[in-house]
Design a protein around this motif. Structure first.
Motif, mmCIF file in Angstrom:
data_model
loop_
_atom_site.group_PDB
_atom_site.id
_atom_site.type_symbol
_atom_site.label_atom_id
_atom_site.label_comp_id
_atom_site.label_asym_id
_atom_site.label_seq_id
_atom_site.Cartn_x
_atom_site.Cartn_y
_atom_site.Cartn_z
ATOM 1 N N GLU A 19 0.856 -1.181 0.000
ATOM 2 C CA GLU A 19 0.000 0.000 0.000
ATOM 3 C C GLU A 19 0.895 1.234 0.000
ATOM 4 O O GLU A 19 1.956 1.238 0.629
ATOM 5 C CB GLU A 19 -0.917 0.029 1.228
ATOM 6 N N THR A 20 0.495 2.270 -0.717
ATOM 7 C CA THR A 20 1.302 3.485 -0.792
ATOM 8 C C THR A 20 0.515 4.695 -0.288
ATOM 9 O O THR A 20 -0.703 4.749 -0.422
ATOM 10 C CB THR A 20 1.771 3.769 -2.231
ATOM 11 N N GLN A 21 1.246 5.613 0.302
ATOM 12 C CA GLN A 21 0.711 6.920 0.659
ATOM 13 C C GLN A 21 1.765 7.963 0.327
ATOM 14 O O GLN A 21 2.959 7.659 0.256
ATOM 15 C CB GLN A 21 0.335 6.992 2.146
ATOM 16 N N GLU A 22 1.331 9.199 0.120
ATOM 17 C CA GLU A 22 2.257 10.264 -0.269
ATOM 18 C C GLU A 22 2.249 11.396 0.745
ATOM 19 O O GLU A 22 1.228 11.686 1.374
ATOM 20 C CB GLU A 22 1.886 10.814 -1.653
ATOM 21 N N ALA A 76 -6.441 2.287 1.452
ATOM 22 C CA ALA A 76 -6.565 1.519 2.685
ATOM 23 C C ALA A 76 -6.713 2.479 3.856
ATOM 24 O O ALA A 76 -5.837 3.308 4.092
ATOM 25 C CB ALA A 76 -5.344 0.632 2.888
ATOM 26 N N GLY A 77 -7.836 2.405 4.572
ATOM 27 C CA GLY A 77 -8.050 3.299 5.698
ATOM 28 C C GLY A 77 -8.685 4.603 5.266
ATOM 29 O O GLY A 77 -8.870 4.891 4.088
ATOM 30 N N ALA A 78 -8.994 5.437 6.292
ATOM 31 C CA ALA A 78 -9.749 6.663 6.037
ATOM 32 C C ALA A 78 -8.887 7.792 5.501
ATOM 33 O O ALA A 78 -9.416 8.771 4.976
ATOM 34 C CB ALA A 78 -10.436 7.112 7.327
ATOM 35 N N ASN A 79 -7.567 7.683 5.618
ATOM 36 C CA ASN A 79 -6.674 8.765 5.197
ATOM 37 C C ASN A 79 -5.732 8.304 4.092
ATOM 38 O O ASN A 79 -5.592 7.109 3.838
ATOM 39 C CB ASN A 79 -5.857 9.277 6.385
ATOM 40 N N TYR A 90 -11.331 -0.705 3.226
ATOM 41 C CA TYR A 90 -10.881 -0.105 1.976
ATOM 42 C C TYR A 90 -11.933 0.881 1.454
ATOM 43 O O TYR A 90 -13.135 0.669 1.632
ATOM 44 C CB TYR A 90 -10.630 -1.175 0.914
ATOM 45 N N PHE A 91 -11.448 1.921 0.823
ATOM 46 C CA PHE A 91 -12.315 2.889 0.159
ATOM 47 C C PHE A 91 -12.042 2.810 -1.347
ATOM 48 O O PHE A 91 -10.872 2.757 -1.760
ATOM 49 C CB PHE A 91 -12.050 4.303 0.668
#
Length: 286
Positions: free
Chosen positions: A124-127, A229-232, A259-260
């Motif tokens: 999973e990635t986030q920036e 994945a998740g709310a943020n 998941y959204f």
């Protein structure tokens, strides 16, 4: 003699940096213009490209540069004085500028990142967006991640000008189940920014998520599905190929994870629409 501009205002300039303006001197008369001297006065002001004595034929012109480099905070004024055989000699060009204290500040778009539940062996990635919110350049020397299961890319050896941004991509890719903790560390001449990382690695799920949606009423060639994945965090595209179908099955999910999902449509000229309204799905814990 005509001078353009007739005065020069440099506005706010960070102390120990500089900015310049070009001044044009023209012979707007019919005879030869003889410039015997040109001087500059005022703290922080200097000029270049103009050497007297100088002769300008009728209609001719010359450019020179005035620089403002304040050494302290505060408003400064100065002038350029040009001596010539023109009737209005000496010609004076008023100069003004304000030195402002240097502010070096690096701001991050997130104070922490939580990846929620992530399947073992999945990614999973986030920036995080890093922005120069001061008034001086920032040199980012290194970006690193601590904590098992986390990696990051982007922003090392980068220089940002004021208001400029760079994006760091953080990847959570656990190899075994359990709680995940780490830290994203960004080192620069503005100091160190540390962002806590968290997540929960879960064993692969036997569940799948099936999505369907109503076809677009506009002319489209297909759709993209995005997941978060998740709310943020940011949504990541699940497939690089445009899918003409109005359904999608996601088999890459983790037990207990939420998941959204959003969908976009793509027009025949490859213009992608805005995200649809997000829908959320929570995978059973077993």
């Amino acid at each position: 003699m005509t001078v353009t501009p007739s005065s020069a205002s440099f506005g706010k300039v960070t102390v120990k940096t500089h900015t310049t303006q070009t001044i044009k001197v023209s012979n707007s008369g019919t005879g030869e213009l003889k410039i015997s001297d040109a001087t500059i006065a005022g703290a922080g002001f200097s000029m270049s490209g103009f050497t007297a004595p100088l002769k300008l034929a009728a209609g001719a012109s010359v450019n020179f540069t005035v620089e403002f480099q304040p050494t302290k905070a505060g408003t400064e004024s100065g002038s350029v004085s040009i001596q010539s055989n023109a009737s209005e000699s000496p010609t004076t060009i008023a100069l003004s500028g304000t030195g402002v204290t240097q502010s070096i500040k690096l701001s991050a778009s997130a104070t922490s990142l939580n990846f929620g539940n992530v399947g073992v062996g999945k990614a999973e990635t986030q920036e995080v967006k890093l922005t120069d919110t001061g008034n001086a350049n920032i040199a980012i020397s290194n970006t690193s991640v601590s904590g098992t299961g986390f990696t990051a890319s982007g922003s090392s050896n980068v220089e940002l000008t004021p208001s400029q941004s760079v994006t760091v991509t953080v990847i959570c890719n656990p190899k075994s189940s359990g709680s995940l903790k780490g830290t994203l560390t960004v080192s620069s001449n503005a100091g160190t920014v540390q962002i806590p990382l968290a997540g929960m690695a879960t064993e692969a799920s036997a569940h799948t998520v099936s999505l369907t949606w109503t076809a677009s009423t506009s002319s489209v060639i297909g759709y993209f599905v995005y997941r978060r994945a998740g709310a943020n965090g940011l949504f990541a595209r699940l497939d690089s190929m445009i899918d003409p179908l109005t359904s999608f099955t996601d088999g890459d999910v983790a037990n207990g994870a939420t998941y959204f999902y959003v969908v976009t449509s793509v027009s025949p000229d490859d213009v992608e629409s805005e995200f649809s309204t997000p829908v959320s799905v929570t995978i059973p814990s077993s």
